[in-house]
Design a protein around this motif. Structure first.
Motif, PDB file in Angstrom:
ATOM      1  N   UNK A  88       0.837  -1.191   0.000  1.00  0.00           N
ATOM      2  CA  UNK A  88       0.000   0.000   0.000  1.00  0.00           C
ATOM      3  C   UNK A  88       0.877   1.249   0.000  1.00  0.00           C
ATOM      4  N   UNK A  89       0.244   2.410   0.103  1.00  0.00           N
ATOM      5  CA  UNK A  89       0.995   3.662   0.042  1.00  0.00           C
ATOM      6  C   UNK A  89       0.522   4.653   1.096  1.00  0.00           C
ATOM      7  N   UNK A  90       1.464   5.459   1.524  1.00  0.00           N
ATOM      8  CA  UNK A  90       1.230   6.551   2.465  1.00  0.00           C
ATOM      9  C   UNK A  90       1.517   7.824   1.691  1.00  0.00           C
ATOM     10  N   UNK A  91       0.547   8.745   1.628  1.00  0.00           N
ATOM     11  CA  UNK A  91       0.680   9.956   0.832  1.00  0.00           C
ATOM     12  C   UNK A  91       0.575  11.175   1.730  1.00  0.00           C
ATOM     13  N   UNK A  92       1.553  12.088   1.606  1.00  0.00           N
ATOM     14  CA  UNK A  92       1.490  13.346   2.356  1.00  0.00           C
ATOM     15  C   UNK A  92       0.484  14.258   1.676  1.00  0.00           C
ATOM     16  N   UNK A  93      -0.478  14.746   2.442  1.00  0.00           N
ATOM     17  CA  UNK A  93      -1.523  15.608   1.910  1.00  0.00           C
ATOM     18  C   UNK A  93      -1.027  17.015   1.612  1.00  0.00           C
ATOM     19  N   UNK A  94       0.157  17.342   2.081  1.00  0.00           N
ATOM     20  CA  UNK A  94       0.677  18.685   1.861  1.00  0.00           C
ATOM     21  C   UNK A  94       1.669  18.730   0.704  1.00  0.00           C
ATOM     22  N   UNK A  95       2.714  17.897   0.738  1.00  0.00           N
ATOM     23  CA  UNK A  95       3.757  17.973  -0.295  1.00  0.00           C
ATOM     24  C   UNK A  95       3.619  16.890  -1.364  1.00  0.00           C
ATOM     25  N   UNK A  96       2.794  15.880  -1.121  1.00  0.00           N
ATOM     26  CA  UNK A  96       2.583  14.823  -2.102  1.00  0.00           C
ATOM     27  C   UNK A  96       3.579  13.680  -2.048  1.00  0.00           C
ATOM     28  N   UNK A  97       4.503  13.687  -1.081  1.00  0.00           N
ATOM     29  CA  UNK A  97       5.470  12.594  -0.957  1.00  0.00           C
ATOM     30  C   UNK A  97       4.722  11.270  -0.785  1.00  0.00           C
ATOM     31  N   UNK A  98       5.284  10.214  -1.340  1.00  0.00           N
ATOM     32  CA  UNK A  98       4.656   8.894  -1.263  1.00  0.00           C
ATOM     33  C   UNK A  98       5.668   7.894  -0.737  1.00  0.00           C
ATOM     34  N   UNK A  99       5.222   7.067   0.192  1.00  0.00           N
ATOM     35  CA  UNK A  99       6.055   5.998   0.758  1.00  0.00           C
ATOM     36  C   UNK A  99       5.309   4.677   0.637  1.00  0.00           C
ATOM     37  N   UNK A 100       6.053   3.602   0.479  1.00  0.00           N
ATOM     38  CA  UNK A 100       5.464   2.268   0.476  1.00  0.00           C
ATOM     39  C   UNK A 100       5.141   1.850   1.907  1.00  0.00           C
ATOM     40  N   UNK A 101       4.049   1.118   2.048  1.00  0.00           N
ATOM     41  CA  UNK A 101       3.661   0.550   3.333  1.00  0.00           C
ATOM     42  C   UNK A 101       3.340  -0.922   3.080  1.00  0.00           C
ATOM     43  N   UNK A 102       4.070  -1.802   3.749  1.00  0.00           N
ATOM     44  CA  UNK A 102       3.786  -3.225   3.604  1.00  0.00           C
ATOM     45  C   UNK A 102       2.441  -3.547   4.229  1.00  0.00           C
ATOM     46  N   UNK A 123      -6.826  -8.221  -5.459  1.00  0.00           N
ATOM     47  CA  UNK A 123      -5.958  -7.140  -5.006  1.00  0.00           C
ATOM     48  C   UNK A 123      -6.762  -6.178  -4.152  1.00  0.00           C
ATOM     49  N   UNK A 124      -6.109  -5.619  -3.142  1.00  0.00           N
ATOM     50  CA  UNK A 124      -6.710  -4.563  -2.329  1.00  0.00           C
ATOM     51  C   UNK A 124      -5.752  -3.386  -2.370  1.00  0.00           C
ATOM     52  N   UNK A 125      -6.282  -2.208  -2.635  1.00  0.00           N
ATOM     53  CA  UNK A 125      -5.431  -1.022  -2.688  1.00  0.00           C
ATOM     54  C   UNK A 125      -5.831  -0.077  -1.567  1.00  0.00           C
ATOM     55  N   UNK A 126      -4.858   0.253  -0.751  1.00  0.00           N
ATOM     56  CA  UNK A 126      -5.096   1.155   0.366  1.00  0.00           C
ATOM     57  C   UNK A 126      -4.149   2.330   0.234  1.00  0.00           C
ATOM     58  N   UNK A 127      -4.671   3.518   0.406  1.00  0.00           N
ATOM     59  CA  UNK A 127      -3.823   4.705   0.424  1.00  0.00           C
ATOM     60  C   UNK A 127      -4.087   5.414   1.743  1.00  0.00           C
ATOM     61  N   UNK A 128      -3.059   5.462   2.569  1.00  0.00           N
ATOM     62  CA  UNK A 128      -3.130   6.184   3.824  1.00  0.00           C
ATOM     63  C   UNK A 128      -2.771   7.637   3.521  1.00  0.00           C
ATOM     64  N   UNK A 129      -3.469   8.583   4.112  1.00  0.00           N
ATOM     65  CA  UNK A 129      -3.180   9.995   3.913  1.00  0.00           C
ATOM     66  C   UNK A 129      -2.839  10.640   5.241  1.00  0.00           C
TER      67      UNK A 129
END
Length: 146
Positions: A88-102, A123-129
């Motif tokens: 999955x992914x972690x997305x910064x709501x301010x700058x848009x940086x993206x990190x992988x999250x297992x 598949x399941x897609x999760x985006x943490x913000x």
């Protein structure tokens, strides 16, 4: 870590070309980059490569499962080489940086729908913000000043 992009292309049944290996190199060097950033990186290696050629490579790679295309809400499509593990992914709501999250728990897909409506879920897609550490610190500093 060494990557044999020629073998990656061959294994996917794709022809090996300089633009294709340059696109894979750019995606490797800039995980979660958008297509404009990938074009810029490819043109640093191969100045004559067209924007359309890079787009075509990215689409071919996504269709073949060589790259993963993600598109967080409000963002351009992003590309990465990490495929097949349903992370999955972690997305910064301010700058848009993206990190992988297992995946936290369970087998792929790590989430189980409360009602699958007869679908076979693959598949399941999760985006943490949230805010990345730098943006959170900047926001805290700004509120401390006022």
């Amino acid at each position: 870590m060494s990557h044999d992009f020629e073998q990656t292309l061959r294994s996917a049944g794709l022809r090996v070309t300089k633009p294709r290996t340059a696109v894979l190199d750019a995606v490797h060097a800039h995980p979660h980059a958008d297509s404009a950033s990938i074009v810029e990186s490819v043109r640093a290696q191969l100045p004559a490569v067209s924007r359309q050629a890079v787009f075509d490579c990215l689409n071919t790679f996504a269709d073949a499962g060589v790259v993963r295309r993600i598109q967080p809400a409000g963002s351009a499509a992003r590309y990465e080489l990490r495929v097949g593990d349903n992370h999955h992914h972690l997305v910064c709501q301010q700058c848009g940086a993206i990190e992988d999250v297992d995946c936290a728990v369970g087998d792929a897909p790590c989430l189980h729908a409360s009602n699958n409506h007869g679908y076979t879920i693959t598949e399941a897609e999760v985006i943490y913000r949230g805010l990345c550490p730098m943006c959170a610190a900047d926001n805290a500093a700004r509120t401390d000043i006022h």
